[in-house]
Design an enzyme around this catalytic site. Structure first.
Site, short mmCIF file in Angstrom:
data_model
loop_
_atom_site.label_atom_id
_atom_site.label_comp_id
_atom_site.label_asym_id
_atom_site.label_seq_id
_atom_site.Cartn_x
_atom_site.Cartn_y
_atom_site.Cartn_z
N HIS A 451 0.76 -1.30 0.05
CA HIS A 451 0.05 -0.06 -0.06
C HIS A 451 0.87 1.27 0.02
O HIS A 451 0.44 2.22 0.59
CB HIS A 451 -0.83 -0.15 1.24
CG HIS A 451 -1.81 -1.37 1.22
ND1 HIS A 451 -2.71 -1.51 2.43
CD2 HIS A 451 -2.47 -1.91 0.27
CE1 HIS A 451 -3.68 -2.54 2.14
NE2 HIS A 451 -3.31 -2.90 0.82
N TYR A 452 1.86 1.16 -0.54
CA TYR A 452 2.96 2.43 -0.68
C TYR A 452 2.37 3.46 -1.36
O TYR A 452 1.33 3.41 -2.30
CB TYR A 452 4.33 2.10 -1.39
CG TYR A 452 4.26 1.20 -2.59
CD1 TYR A 452 4.03 1.89 -3.73
CD2 TYR A 452 4.23 -0.12 -2.52
CE1 TYR A 452 4.14 1.29 -4.86
CE2 TYR A 452 4.41 -0.94 -3.67
CZ TYR A 452 4.15 -0.10 -4.98
OH TYR A 452 4.15 -0.85 -6.05
#
Length: 510
Positions: A451-452
């Site tokens: 989920h960067y």
């Protein structure tokens, strides 16, 4: 029905879907002009292109191939296998290792990460929507537009029921049943996997646009944005894009342009939707970023924007196996989530393949609001190469303290009666790990939740309308603009964002 003698529109029917014309032939697009150019046919790019196509011609450029006809992408029974089969130029998932030494992945297929992820669909919190200043009613309409097309209420498998009970045993209350809202407790979320075991990606949303107005160029990687020569007003204005074939065999470049009506205020935009690694990388390759860094690569400066590539964040995750022995259960995406500690901890359970005939059962949790952040820089001027990225996991003391809390919660879940009973194991009654042991666990086992985000943040690289500062006709619409990852999983909000920004652009043009 088409009238006799009229040419049929350039569109394709695939799996019963009427999709826009898709091609990998760069010569079909080279030298042509469009009202809008969307770079990246991913989670946000597809709904954005579909929305803009209601009124305008759109070129959607995707560096990967089509998901249609690919069982690794489309069938639930193959969930996770595409993440194991990666190569340098053509695989649907592209692997990279951050400078922290943590292996990671990015989508490289029409549909982007929505074609390779766990498919868990859950909206952002009301707080998030308020904080970023979006129009609540338009947001809700955009979510519902997505949900009516590709989101389903899942049937729980035995393992997902066990996950649900184990979260409740560990004290993650209340039980909220099925909900798309971001609410504390244990709940069942939406899924892009339907009841027949098929995945629906953001690419399916292209069907909702005007197929005669969209051209999808596949297997082409954008090298940089082309700018108009500065006129009297000394403005930097986007004019089009330069791209190459993704296959790695050739570095020949091709161009595509924005239409240039005489009334210059009605021009469209080049819109980057290439993801949290791709969009800042393309800006840097286009000469937009910190001057000192661009000089190292002899890239001509178009705009000295210090924020490009800054504020890179990845939610640190820890996973514990429910059983240390590999199983041969079929792979299974998560459908239940625990939202704990005032929204600071998100916990899910799935079944992941480690080979073609063996799976493991990780219970995985992430820190929702890490304070630690890093940066993205260029590695080379080849856009097919991954940029250099550092996330600085757990660099801040507050993140360490939260990781210890996360570890304690994970241990309670993994040692629950529900899991022991399901797996036929004896329940572990040994003492819980000490704080020092949990700190070591965090340091040794920190992993990504994929989920960067960050690198083109609102307020430092783009304004509230997602226009790049100092450049006309250029926007960024994807997770690189986020200061935090919304909801339990960002996919729902990225799908919504593409639709939302498309609506806002159409309103502005009116």
């Amino acid at each position: 029905m088409e009238a006799p003698g009229l040419e049929l529109p350039l569109q394709q029917t695939i799996l019963g879907r009427t999709l826009p014309h898709m091609t990998s032939d760069v010569n079909e697009v080279s030298g042509k002009s469009f009202d809008y150019i969307v770079v990246g046919g991913g989670t946000a790019g597809c709904p954005l292109a579909a929305t803009l196509s209601e009124k305008f011609s759109v070129l959607l450029v995707e560096r990967g191939s089509s998901p249609y006809g690919n069982p690794l992408v489309l069938e639930t029974k193959n969930y996770g296998l595409s993440l194991l089969q990666t190569d340098k130029y053509t695989s649907v998932a592209q692997s990279f290792i951050s400078n922290d030494g943590v292996p990671n992945l990015r989508g490289r297929v029409l549909g982007g990460s929505s074609a390779i992820n766990g498919g868990f669909y859950s909206r952002a919190s009301e707080d998030f929507v308020q904080k970023v200043g979006w129009d609540k009613e338009v947001v809700m309409g955009a979510y519902q537009w997505v949900e009516s097309r590709i989101v389903f209420k899942p049937e729980l498998t035995p393992w997902q029921y066990v996950a649900e009970f184990s979260f409740l045993e560990a004290g993650i209350f209340p039980y909220n049943g099925f909900s798309l809202e971001h609410i504390e407790g244990t709940k069942v979320g939406g899924s892009v996997f339907d009841g027949w075991g098929r995945r629906h990606t953001s690419a399916d949303l292209l069907e909702a646009g005007n197929p005669n107005n969209i051209t999808v160029l596949l297997n082409a990687t954008v090298k940089n944005v082309i700018f108009r020569e500065k006129g009297n007003r000394n403005e930097t204005t986007a004019r089009g894009i330069r791209f190459i074939k993704s296959d790695g065999n050739s570095s020949q470049t091709y161009d595509a342009y924005l239409n240039q009506p005489e009334n210059s205020c009605s021009w469209g935009d080049v819109i980057l939707a290439a993801g949290a690694l791709g969009s800042p990388q393309i800006l840097l390759l286009s000469g937009i970023g910190p001057q000192k860094h661009l000089k190292k690569f002899n890239i001509q400066l178009a705009a000295d924007l210090k924020g490009v590539g800054k504020g890179m964040k990845d939610n640190p995750g820890i996973a514990l196996l429910a059983d240390s022995k590999p199983k041969n259960f079929p792979p299974e995406p998560p459908k239940v989530v625990g939202i704990a500690d005032h929204f600071k901890i998100i916990i899910e359970a799935g079944i992941l393949p480690i080979s073609l005939n063996a799976t493991v059962m990780p219970i995985a949790a992430k820190l929702a609001f890490p304070e630690s952040e890093g940066k993205l820089e260029l590695n080379s001027t080849d856009p097919r190469e991954n940029p250099s990225v550092t996330f600085n996991y757990l660099a801040k003391e507050k993140d360490w303290a939260r990781c210890v809390k996360l570890g304690q919660l994970l241990e309670r879940v993994v040692r629950s009666e529900s899991i022991a009973f399901f797996l036929g194991l004896e329940r572990k009654n040994e003492l819980m790990s000490t704080e020092d042991e949990l700190r070591k666990l965090c340091k040794k086992n920190v992993r990504t939740f994929y989920h960067y985000h960050g690198g083109c943040s609102v307020g430092s690289v783009v304004d509230k309308d997602y226009r790049v500062y100092g450049v006309k006709g250029l926007r960024v619409v994807d997770g690189s603009t986020f200061l935090e990852s919304p909801g339990t999983n960002p996919m729902a909000t990225l799908l919504m964002l593409g639709r939302y920004q498309g609506i806002k652009i159409l309103e502005d043009r009116n």
